[in-house]
Design a protein around this motif. Structure first.
Motif, short mmCIF file in Angstrom:
data_model
loop_
_atom_site.label_atom_id
_atom_site.label_comp_id
_atom_site.label_asym_id
_atom_site.label_seq_id
_atom_site.Cartn_x
_atom_site.Cartn_y
_atom_site.Cartn_z
N LYS A 123 4.17 -17.85 2.98
CA LYS A 123 5.20 -17.64 3.99
C LYS A 123 5.31 -16.18 4.43
CE LYS A 123 6.41 -21.97 3.62
NZ LYS A 123 5.58 -22.40 2.49
N ARG A 124 4.39 -15.34 3.98
CA ARG A 124 4.45 -13.92 4.34
C ARG A 124 3.27 -13.60 5.26
NH1 ARG A 124 4.49 -13.21 -1.93
NH2 ARG A 124 3.30 -15.08 -1.46
N PRO A 125 3.50 -13.54 6.58
CA PRO A 125 2.40 -13.40 7.54
C PRO A 125 1.59 -12.12 7.36
CG PRO A 125 4.53 -13.11 8.62
CD PRO A 125 4.80 -13.65 7.25
N PHE A 126 2.22 -11.03 6.94
CA PHE A 126 1.46 -9.79 6.75
C PHE A 126 0.51 -9.90 5.56
CE2 PHE A 126 4.91 -7.98 9.36
CZ PHE A 126 4.14 -7.31 10.29
N HIS A 127 0.86 -10.72 4.55
CA HIS A 127 -0.07 -10.97 3.45
C HIS A 127 -1.31 -11.70 3.97
CE1 HIS A 127 2.73 -10.54 -0.30
NE2 HIS A 127 2.96 -9.60 0.61
N ASN A 128 -1.10 -12.66 4.85
CA ASN A 128 -2.24 -13.38 5.45
C ASN A 128 -3.15 -12.41 6.20
OD1 ASN A 128 -0.98 -15.66 4.49
ND2 ASN A 128 -0.18 -16.31 6.47
N PHE A 129 -2.53 -11.56 7.01
CA PHE A 129 -3.29 -10.58 7.80
C PHE A 129 -4.04 -9.62 6.88
CE2 PHE A 129 -3.37 -6.36 9.85
CZ PHE A 129 -4.17 -6.66 10.94
N ASN A 209 4.07 -5.57 -3.07
CA ASN A 209 4.67 -4.95 -1.90
C ASN A 209 3.64 -4.94 -0.77
OD1 ASN A 209 5.26 -2.55 -0.04
ND2 ASN A 209 7.17 -2.70 -1.20
N THR A 210 3.97 -5.60 0.33
CA THR A 210 3.00 -5.80 1.40
C THR A 210 2.41 -4.49 1.89
OG1 THR A 210 4.20 -7.76 2.12
CG2 THR A 210 2.68 -6.79 3.69
N TYR A 211 3.22 -3.47 2.07
CA TYR A 211 2.75 -2.25 2.72
C TYR A 211 2.17 -1.24 1.73
CZ TYR A 211 5.48 -4.41 6.38
OH TYR A 211 5.97 -5.31 7.29
N SER A 212 2.92 -0.90 0.67
CA SER A 212 2.43 0.11 -0.27
C SER A 212 1.22 -0.40 -1.06
CB SER A 212 3.54 0.55 -1.23
OG SER A 212 3.99 -0.53 -2.02
N ASP A 213 1.30 -1.65 -1.56
CA ASP A 213 0.15 -2.20 -2.29
C ASP A 213 -1.02 -2.49 -1.36
OD1 ASP A 213 1.11 -2.25 -4.99
OD2 ASP A 213 2.47 -3.85 -4.42
N GLY A 214 -0.72 -2.89 -0.12
CA GLY A 214 -1.79 -3.09 0.86
C GLY A 214 -2.53 -1.79 1.14
N LEU A 215 -1.78 -0.68 1.24
CA LEU A 215 -2.41 0.62 1.47
C LEU A 215 -3.27 1.02 0.28
CD1 LEU A 215 -2.73 3.15 3.21
CD2 LEU A 215 -0.65 4.07 2.14
N LYS A 216 -2.81 0.74 -0.95
CA LYS A 216 -3.59 1.05 -2.14
C LYS A 216 -4.90 0.28 -2.16
CE LYS A 216 0.39 2.14 -5.10
NZ LYS A 216 1.19 1.68 -6.26
N VAL A 217 -4.86 -0.98 -1.72
CA VAL A 217 -6.08 -1.80 -1.68
C VAL A 217 -7.08 -1.20 -0.69
CG1 VAL A 217 -7.01 -4.03 -0.97
CG2 VAL A 217 -5.00 -3.94 -2.44
N LEU A 218 -6.60 -0.81 0.49
CA LEU A 218 -7.49 -0.22 1.49
C LEU A 218 -8.07 1.11 1.01
CD1 LEU A 218 -5.51 -1.00 4.77
CD2 LEU A 218 -7.54 -2.16 3.90
N LEU A 219 -7.25 1.90 0.32
CA LEU A 219 -7.74 3.16 -0.23
C LEU A 219 -8.77 2.90 -1.33
CD1 LEU A 219 -4.49 5.34 -0.43
CD2 LEU A 219 -6.47 5.69 1.07
#
Length: 313
Positions: A123-129, A209-219
């Protein structure tokens, strides 16, 4: 021959679901040892897991990567099955995933959520993206023989060789990305199996956390691409710098041909500096690429030693 299977469940505040997870996986793999590593839960997750029959241990350094590091160091098994304690991964595929490892057909089996129900259940669209971006980035940068269909899934089975040779550097949720890239770089055998995914039950909250953890994954992807493929990384940097240098140099050179003068001397200096940076980037890429190849050679030797040790146990 009886194989030793270890089910690894890293947990942080999963009191609503942990008992069901233990029950479901014990039903499918009754011979397995189920380990729950509690990561500073503030609820009674550890107590529920203990009464549910799991082997409960504690990891006091916060973060999923820290928990997995301790699990991989402490536990000895013929096959390791890693799952989450949030009851999002049904147990039906557990036996098949473990069997691929035990039969020597895979060093890591990936439970692929994205090819089944993830995009409809989550149910979290940014997680899908974010999952889609990470998957495409790794396939684009590493060019695996078979595309990686799900990078960030927490449902995986591992061989002892992978577990005992995986140098875990991540502390948090970027651990799955690190696992995938390490397996690709070191040429481990990978298999993907579509698995059903169901969203967390009501009252259970995601720790991601969609944004902070997402940024860590990209880094993590950025850093590992630089470390594992330095010639590609610094080659791209050198190419960009070379083009910028030419863009600055060509107009100055044309003026010089026409007039014999260099009216834009700062532009000429900037062009020269960029060209020097281009050569430095290429040199860095060549040196680091040699180091990376030597590291792979040493890693292969270490794997052979560990493989012999595992056979004698």
């Amino acid at each position: 021959m009886q194989h030793n299977i270890a089910i690894l469940i890293p947990c942080y505040n999963e009191k609503l679901t942990i008992q069901k997870v233990i029950h479901d996986y014990r039903k499918v793999l009754p011979e397995a040892d189920i380990y729950v590593y509690d990561n500073n839960s503030t609820d009674n997750t550890a107590e529920i897991a203990y009464h549910g029959g799991a082997i409960v241990r504690h990891e006091y350094r916060q973060g999923k990567g820290n928990v997995i590091r301790t699990m991989f160091r402490d536990i000895e098994a013929d096959c390791y099955l890693m799952i989450d304690g949030d009851d999002t991964y049904p147990a039906e595929n557990a036996r098949e995933m473990c069997q691929l490892v035990l039969d020597g057909k895979a060093d890591m089996v990936i439970g692929d959520r994205l090819s089944s129900t993830y995009f409809t259940e989550n149910k979290r669209p940014f997680h899908n993206f974010g999952n889609d971006i990470v998957r495409k980035a790794i396939n684009k940068l590493w060019h695996p023989k078979e595309p990686i269909l799900d990078v960030m899934t927490g449902y995986r089975a591992f061989s002892p060789l992978f577990v005992k040779t995986f140098p875990i550097l991540s502390q948090g949720f970027e651990i799955e990305t690190e696992m995938t890239i390490h397996a690709l770089d070191k040429n481990f055998m990978l298999k993907s199996i579509p698995v059903q995914y169901r969203d967390r039950p009501e009252g259970s909250e995601s720790k991601l956390n969609t944004y902070s953890d997402g940024l860590k994954v990209l880094l993590t992807i950025f850093n590992l691409y630089r470390d594992y493929k330095p010639m590609h990384f610094f080659g791209w940097v050198a190419g960009i710098l070379f083009i910028l240098s030419l863009l600055l140099f060509v107009p100055v050179f044309i003026d010089y041909v026409d007039t014999g003068l260099v009216p834009r001397f700062p532009t000429f200096i900037a062009s020269a500096v960029l060209m020097v940076m281009t050569l430095l980037s290429l040199s860095s890429g060549l040196i680091l690429d040699t180091n990376a190849k030597n590291s792979r050679k040493n890693f292969e030797i270490q794997m052979n030693i560990i493989r012999m040790m595992l056979k004698h146990e």
